[in-house]
Motif scaffolding. Structure first.
Motif, PDB file in Angstrom:
ATOM      1  N   ARG A 185       0.990  -1.149   0.169  1.00 10.43           N
ATOM      2  CA  ARG A 185       0.078  -0.113  -0.032  1.00 10.43           C
ATOM      3  C   ARG A 185       0.717   1.284  -0.132  1.00 10.43           C
ATOM      4  O   ARG A 185       2.013   1.096   0.237  1.00 10.43           O
TER       5      ARG A 185
ATOM      6  N   THR B 215       1.279   5.283   1.350  1.00  6.20           N
ATOM      7  CA  THR B 215       0.847   6.189   2.259  1.00  6.20           C
ATOM      8  C   THR B 215       0.603   7.441   1.452  1.00  6.20           C
ATOM      9  O   THR B 215       0.870   7.758   0.495  1.00  6.20           O
ATOM     10  N   GLY B 216       0.044   8.362   2.104  1.00  7.15           N
ATOM     11  CA  GLY B 216      -0.413   9.775   1.600  1.00  7.15           C
ATOM     12  C   GLY B 216       0.663  10.507   0.918  1.00  7.15           C
ATOM     13  O   GLY B 216       0.680  11.155  -0.273  1.00  7.15           O
ATOM     14  N   ASP B 217       1.756  10.285   1.504  1.00  5.81           N
ATOM     15  CA  ASP B 217       3.250  10.959   0.907  1.00  5.81           C
ATOM     16  C   ASP B 217       3.938  10.085   0.004  1.00  5.81           C
ATOM     17  O   ASP B 217       5.163  10.458  -0.234  1.00  5.81           O
TER      18      ASP B 217
ATOM     19  N   ARG C 243       5.220   6.992   0.456  1.00  6.03           N
ATOM     20  CA  ARG C 243       5.843   5.980   0.442  1.00  6.03           C
ATOM     21  C   ARG C 243       5.437   4.752   0.438  1.00  6.03           C
ATOM     22  O   ARG C 243       4.057   4.718   0.665  1.00  6.03           O
ATOM     23  N   ARG C 244       5.939   3.637   0.282  1.00  3.78           N
ATOM     24  CA  ARG C 244       5.218   2.193   0.298  1.00  3.78           C
ATOM     25  C   ARG C 244       5.535   1.384   1.400  1.00  3.78           C
ATOM     26  O   ARG C 244       6.748   1.430   2.007  1.00  3.78           O
ATOM     27  N   HIS C 245       4.608   0.509   1.870  1.00  2.00           N
ATOM     28  CA  HIS C 245       4.561  -0.383   2.703  1.00  2.00           C
ATOM     29  C   HIS C 245       4.261  -1.569   2.355  1.00  2.00           C
ATOM     30  O   HIS C 245       3.039  -1.867   1.605  1.00  2.00           O
ATOM     31  N   ILE C 246       5.248  -2.622   2.226  1.00  2.00           N
ATOM     32  CA  ILE C 246       4.896  -3.892   1.554  1.00  2.00           C
ATOM     33  C   ILE C 246       4.361  -4.836   2.850  1.00  2.00           C
ATOM     34  O   ILE C 246       5.240  -5.096   3.657  1.00  2.00           O
ATOM     35  N   CYS C 247       3.048  -5.009   2.528  1.00  2.00           N
ATOM     36  CA  CYS C 247       2.537  -5.656   3.928  1.00  2.00           C
ATOM     37  C   CYS C 247       2.948  -7.181   3.919  1.00  2.00           C
ATOM     38  O   CYS C 247       3.108  -7.911   4.913  1.00  2.00           O
TER      39      CYS C 247
ATOM     40  N   ARG D 150      -7.354  -4.618  -0.870  1.00  2.00           N
ATOM     41  CA  ARG D 150      -6.807  -3.926   0.445  1.00  2.00           C
ATOM     42  C   ARG D 150      -5.514  -3.371  -0.105  1.00  2.00           C
ATOM     43  O   ARG D 150      -4.752  -2.588   0.450  1.00  2.00           O
ATOM     44  N   HIS D 151      -4.980  -4.086  -1.013  1.00  2.00           N
ATOM     45  CA  HIS D 151      -3.599  -3.407  -1.375  1.00  2.00           C
ATOM     46  C   HIS D 151      -3.220  -3.897  -2.863  1.00  2.00           C
ATOM     47  O   HIS D 151      -3.934  -4.812  -3.439  1.00  2.00           O
TER      48      HIS D 151
ATOM     49  N   ASP E 141      11.139  -1.725   2.294  1.00  2.00           N
ATOM     50  CA  ASP E 141       9.415  -1.139   2.629  1.00  2.00           C
ATOM     51  C   ASP E 141       8.790  -2.255   3.276  1.00  2.00           C
ATOM     52  O   ASP E 141       7.610  -1.924   3.626  1.00  2.00           O
ATOM     53  N   HIS E 142       9.319  -3.497   3.547  1.00  2.00           N
ATOM     54  CA  HIS E 142       8.608  -4.436   4.385  1.00  2.00           C
ATOM     55  C   HIS E 142       8.868  -4.214   5.622  1.00  2.00           C
ATOM     56  O   HIS E 142       8.028  -4.374   6.621  1.00  2.00           O
TER      57      HIS E 142
ATOM     58  N   GLY F  98       9.781  -1.566   7.166  1.00  2.00           N
ATOM     59  CA  GLY F  98       9.823  -0.140   7.916  1.00  2.00           C
ATOM     60  C   GLY F  98      11.038   0.571   8.162  1.00  2.00           C
ATOM     61  O   GLY F  98      11.429   1.315   8.894  1.00  2.00           O
ATOM     62  N   LEU F  99      12.108   0.291   6.824  1.00  2.00           N
ATOM     63  CA  LEU F  99      13.517   0.987   7.146  1.00  2.00           C
ATOM     64  C   LEU F  99      14.145   1.486   5.815  1.00  2.00           C
ATOM     65  O   LEU F  99      13.231   1.532   5.021  1.00  2.00           O
TER      66      LEU F  99
END
Lengths: 265, 265
Positions: free
Chosen positions: B88, B90-92, B94-98, B116-117, B203-204, B206-207
């Motif tokens: 997914r 974020t608004g700014d 950035r990517r988060h690989i869940c 959801r993603h 991105d997974h 959070g670093l």
DNA sequence: CGCACTCTTGACTGATTTCAATTGGGGTGG
DNA sequence: CCACCCCAATTGAAATCAGTCAAGAGTGCG
């Protein structure tokens, strides 16, 4: 083993009608569709379980344990009122609260056999305890139950995904803001409770109590929220708080230094 | 509990026998128990879906999209080979690989209606696409499918919980270590692949890519792992790596200052 | 052979934690 | 009723961890 016959009570009157031309699958699909049609949305999974299954209601005091991490467990717990924290401990003793379970929440679904986390009452809490075996039996028997269980699992997964994104990609203050938005729920107006301690919040957001406190007071000073006492707040400008979470950073406060550096370089 | 199992299998030919005293629920319970007995553990949820449902097999190139966040979607995707990242934004930006979905993983369960993603192939990947409606129908019809779907959901939930703890309560290097342990899987020995890029890992976890790279090389220097090239590693001392994750900090490097301060005070 | 890309490494900055001290509220006992 | 204690929460200052910026090394491709 419970006698599965009781399960059939509702259907026993004319069972053979089902068998003539339609296999059970078709019936169940129809039944499920019917469930969905007549109010699956209004009735929460927990309400439905309560209506259709026997369960033991208990009252637990703040701090009292409901389950222990690693326990072999044959129970699913529904939260009727109050609040429960579900947590795990790391090797060096730090605590991570993976979720707060409020009224309507189910604890213990989707772990077949073993508890994945400890659960503890945050406030005075009323719970209802179901036997997992009873739920499994009902799951097989009743399409409505199936729909409810699936819905509960889907909701939990959705919730986890939100928490995961929050922990993985938001800054400390953004996490606090996101948590506030979640606490406030769908309706923004009015005063909201913060039923848990700063330590609980910190252990849920992956922060320290100091950082949580600072975040809250920063939003208070920015007039985005209004703190009553330590356990009450009011959203003053919800949309700006959301903007803040999404990285707009409320103003250009963070963007300017970057621009300045560029002009220098 | 095991009693009705054999009965149902033999009775399936003449359905009305069932109706006389047993309703469909009982049958389904029995059927499910049977499933469990004869190898629910060996057959993965995906394998079972493949065996029992029609699905379209597709090959996707690295970087190609499978789903887009927010899409209305009527499909469930099974990963046959390769690797898929689910993320997914974020608004700014950035990517988060869940999650990384490898062979055997199912994507799209437990979201009824909307993605959801986004999902994107990391490497050349073979997938199989099921229609959600087909899965739902099978879910109602077949106890084995039910067991498989529940198992898949439970596994995903378990996986998410691990990731959540990792993001919420582990330091940067501990996250990298935990990721390596997860990558290595149950068997520690031998050389393991790191199929995704540093950016994906970052991105997974959070670093940033720099932090990931430093962590890997730190473990390499500490002789806990052996890096081949950037995409291969070997666990040299798995147990110490686990100790590190659990906060033993590998040595007493962190505990000593604390002890010293105590003697002073 | 150079280009483009990912990965690595170093120096510096800044956000968050850590440590330490203070405040504030609620209950208890004098 | 007030003094006191206890605990949670707040606030400040220093230390640390991870991020940012920048440059260099390795790799594959045209």
């Amino acid at each position: 083993m419970t006698h599965p016959v009781q399960a059939s009570a509702s259907q026993r009157d004319n069972p053979c009608l089902q068998c003539e031309h339609l296999d059970s699958a078709l019936n169940l699909i129809a039944e499920r569709a019917q469930c969905a049609a007549k109010g699956a949305k209004e009735e929460t999974p927990l309400d439905r379980l309560r209506r259709m299954l026997p369960g033991v209601v208990r009252t637990v005091e703040p701090g009292q344990h409901l389950t222990l991490e690693g326990d072999a467990s044959d129970q699913v717990i529904g939260v009727l009122s109050g609040l429960v924290r579900c947590y795990r401990l790391t090797g060096d003793g730090r605590r991570h609260i993976c979720r707060f379970a409020g009224p309507g929440s189910l604890i213990g679904l989707g772990l077949l056999g073993v508890q994945r986390h400890s659960a503890e009452a945050v406030a005075a809490t009323q719970i209802i305890v179901f036997r997992m075996s009873a739920i499994e039996a009902a799951f097989e028997r009743d399409a409505c139950i199936r729909a409810s269980i699936l819905l509960a699992l889907a909701e939990e997964l959705t919730q986890r995904e939100r928490v995961q994104l929050r922990l993985g990609r938001l800054t400390a203050d953004q996490r606090v803001a996101d948590f506030l938005i979640e606490l406030a729920g769908p309706k923004n107006a009015g005063e909201h409770d913060i039923p848990m301690s700063r330590a609980d919040i910190a252990d849920h957001l992956g922060l320290t109590i100091e950082t949580v406190s600072r975040g809250l007071h920063r939003f208070d000073k920015m007039q985005l929220i209004k703190l009553g006492d330590a356990h009450h707040f009011r959203l003053l400008r919800p949309s700006e708080l959301v903007d803040f979470i999404e990285g707009d950073d409320d103003s250009s406060a963070r963007r300017l230094p970057h621009a300045q550096r560029e002009t220098k370089g």
